[in-house]
Design an enzyme around this catalytic site. Sequence first.
Site, PDB file in Angstrom:
ATOM      1  N   PHE A 188       0.859  -1.419  -0.128  1.00 36.88           N
ATOM      2  CA  PHE A 188      -0.102  -0.045   0.061  1.00 36.88           C
ATOM      3  C   PHE A 188       0.919   1.303  -0.152  1.00 36.88           C
ATOM      4  O   PHE A 188       1.695   1.168   0.801  1.00 36.88           O
ATOM      5  CB  PHE A 188      -0.793   0.124   1.232  1.00 36.88           C
ATOM      6  CG  PHE A 188      -1.801   1.231   1.393  1.00 36.88           C
ATOM      7  CD1 PHE A 188      -3.006   1.227   0.594  1.00 36.88           C
ATOM      8  CD2 PHE A 188      -1.437   2.459   1.926  1.00 36.88           C
ATOM      9  CE1 PHE A 188      -3.814   2.279   0.434  1.00 36.88           C
ATOM     10  CE2 PHE A 188      -2.207   3.445   1.920  1.00 36.88           C
ATOM     11  CZ  PHE A 188      -3.489   3.516   1.266  1.00 36.88           C
ATOM     12  N   LYS A 241       2.261  10.248   8.515  1.00 37.74           N
ATOM     13  CA  LYS A 241       1.481   9.958   9.852  1.00 37.74           C
ATOM     14  C   LYS A 241       2.318  10.309  10.837  1.00 37.74           C
ATOM     15  O   LYS A 241       1.867  11.449  11.143  1.00 37.74           O
ATOM     16  CB  LYS A 241       1.510   8.385   9.737  1.00 37.74           C
ATOM     17  CG  LYS A 241       0.888   7.684   8.594  1.00 37.74           C
ATOM     18  CD  LYS A 241      -0.013   6.557   8.765  1.00 37.74           C
ATOM     19  CE  LYS A 241      -1.003   6.243   7.910  1.00 37.74           C
ATOM     20  NZ  LYS A 241      -1.019   5.325   6.611  1.00 37.74           N
ATOM     21  N   ASP A 276       8.990   2.901   2.198  1.00 40.08           N
ATOM     22  CA  ASP A 276       7.899   3.696   2.574  1.00 40.08           C
ATOM     23  C   ASP A 276       7.816   3.218   4.104  1.00 40.08           C
ATOM     24  O   ASP A 276       7.409   2.217   4.309  1.00 40.08           O
ATOM     25  CB  ASP A 276       6.824   3.327   1.763  1.00 40.08           C
ATOM     26  CG  ASP A 276       5.224   3.740   2.243  1.00 40.08           C
ATOM     27  OD1 ASP A 276       5.392   4.370   3.304  1.00 40.08           O
ATOM     28  OD2 ASP A 276       4.262   3.813   1.594  1.00 40.08           O
TER      29      ASP A 276
HETATM   30  C1  LIG Z   1      -1.083   5.612   5.231  1.00 40.55           C
HETATM   31  C2  LIG Z   1       0.025   5.222   4.224  1.00 40.55           C
HETATM   32  C3  LIG Z   1       0.211   5.793   2.900  1.00 40.55           C
HETATM   33  C4  LIG Z   1      -0.621   6.929   2.678  1.00 40.55           C
HETATM   34  O1  LIG Z   1      -0.658   8.085   3.480  1.00 40.55           O
HETATM   35  P1  LIG Z   1      -1.608   9.083   3.519  1.00 40.55           P
HETATM   36  O2  LIG Z   1      -1.297  10.356   4.431  1.00 40.55           O
HETATM   37  O3  LIG Z   1      -2.881   8.571   4.064  1.00 40.55           O
HETATM   38  O4  LIG Z   1      -1.680   9.763   2.078  1.00 40.55           O
HETATM   39  C5  LIG Z   1       1.301   5.526   2.256  1.00 40.55           C
HETATM   40  N1  LIG Z   1       2.017   4.282   2.456  1.00 40.55           N
HETATM   41  C6  LIG Z   1       1.879   3.622   3.742  1.00 40.55           C
HETATM   42  C7  LIG Z   1       2.682   2.414   4.125  1.00 40.55           C
HETATM   43  C8  LIG Z   1       0.664   3.981   4.700  1.00 40.55           C
HETATM   44  O5  LIG Z   1       0.347   3.303   5.672  1.00 40.55           O
END
Ligand SMILES: *Cc1c(COP(=O)(O)O)cnc(C)c1O
Length: 398
Positions: free
Chosen positions: A144, A258, A229
Site C-alpha cells: 500500500f 503519519k 515507505d
Molecule cells: C497511510 C499510508 C500511506 C498514505 O498516507 P496518506 O497520508 O494517507 O496519504 C502510504 N503508505 C503507507 C505504508 C501508509 O501506511
Amino acid sequence: MKGKEGSVVQTDWRALLEAEKTLDSGVYTKHDLLIVRGKGARVWDAEGNEYIDCVGGYGVANLGHANPEVVEAVKRQAETLLSMPQTLPTEARARFYLALTSVLPPELNRVFPTNSGTEANEAALKFARAATGRKKFVAAMRGFSGRTMGSLSVTWEPKYREPFLPLVEPVAFIPYNDVEALRQAVDEETAAVILEPVQGEGGVRPATREFLEAAREVTREKGALLILDEIQTGMGRTGTRFAFERYGVVPDILTLAKALGGGVPLGAAVMRKEVAEKMPKGGHGTTFGGNPLAMAAGVAALEYLEKTRLWERAERLGRWFMEELRKIPSPKVREVRGLGLMVGLELKEKSLPYIQRLEKEHHVLTLAAGPNVIRFLPPLVIEEEDLAKVVEAVRAVL
Ligand SMILES: *Cc1c(COP(=O)(O)O)cnc(C)c1O
C-alpha cells in the site's frame, strides 16, 4: 437544538454526527460516535465515554493525543508565522531539516516536505524517474502506497486500483518476501523498487531480512533506486526509530508521514543528494508542503521521540502484547504477528464483527488490515495497564 448565537453550526452532538455522516462524500464507513477529545492513548466521545485508542490515527498518534510538547510548539508557531512558501526560507523549516537529517544516516540528507503520505510517495516516484531516466517501478503484492494516481499505481489491492485504470505504467508486482521474484523483476529499465518494511494495510506483514537485503543489492546492481515507505512504520512504531535500522538496509529515498508531525499533517521524502540533484529546478513542488506550522510540529515531534526513546517502549510493550495475544486459547486465531507496537491478529474468519464488539462492549478502538486481521496501532505512550485491558477485551470477544 440551537446553535451558538450567530453561529451556523449546530451544537447538539447527535445533529453534528448526523451532519458529518450525511454531508460526507461517503468514502469511509464511519463509527457511530462523535470523538471530542484525546489524551495519550485515550479518547472521549460526546457522551463522555472513554476509549482505549488502538487505531492511533492509523499510526499518526505515536506520541499520544494532544502531546503537550507538540501542542506548545504549534501554539507558539501559530502566533509567529503560519504560512510561507518554500522559495522563502524560514527558521522552522531549517530546524526541521536539521532535526530530521540528524536522526538519519548521513547519506539521506535532502528533504522534500509534503502534507501527507501519498504526496511523499508521489514525490519519491517522480524523483526516481528524474534521477534514473527510467520508467518502470517494482512494487509488492499486498503493498500500500496511497490513493492518489501515482501512489495508487504502486498500490496492489485490485479494488483500490481497478476503477481508476489506466494508472502510471509500467509497474511489476511481485510476491512480498519472494527474493527470487524480486531479482527477476528488477532490470535495466527499472527506476525504483518501492517497499514497506512491514506491510500495514496489507495485513501487518514484516519483511524478512533476506528480502530487504536483496532489494538493496539488486537495485544497486541494476542502477535502480530503493524507496522504503516508512509512512506507517517510522517514528518508533516498530521498535526502532525507523524500521530500516533493524534490517540494516539504507534506502535511496525514505518516505515518511503519519506520526512525523506529532498529529499535524506532515510528510517527507528524504533522499540522497545524488538523487535530489537530478530533479530539474521546478520539476516538483507543493504550496503547503514545508509550511511553518507543520515544520514546528515536526521539530517538536522529533525532539520528543529522541528524548523519550519511545521506540524502546514500543519494542518492549510490543513483545509483551504479542506474547499475551498468542496465549489466548481460541480456535479462531490463525496468527499473531508484527514488529514493535504494529501488531496484527489474523483470524480464520472476518475481523469486522470483532472490531465492532471491541468498540461497543469494551471501548477499545481497533482497525482492520485486510478482511481477516485486527490491527493494533496504539500510541507508543500507552500505559501497560491499558494494553493489558486490550488483551482482556480481545480474549473476551474471541
Ligand atoms: C497511510 C499510508 C500511506 C498514505 O498516507 P496518506 O497520508 O494517507 O496519504 C502510504 N503508505 C503507507 C505504508 C501508509 O501506511
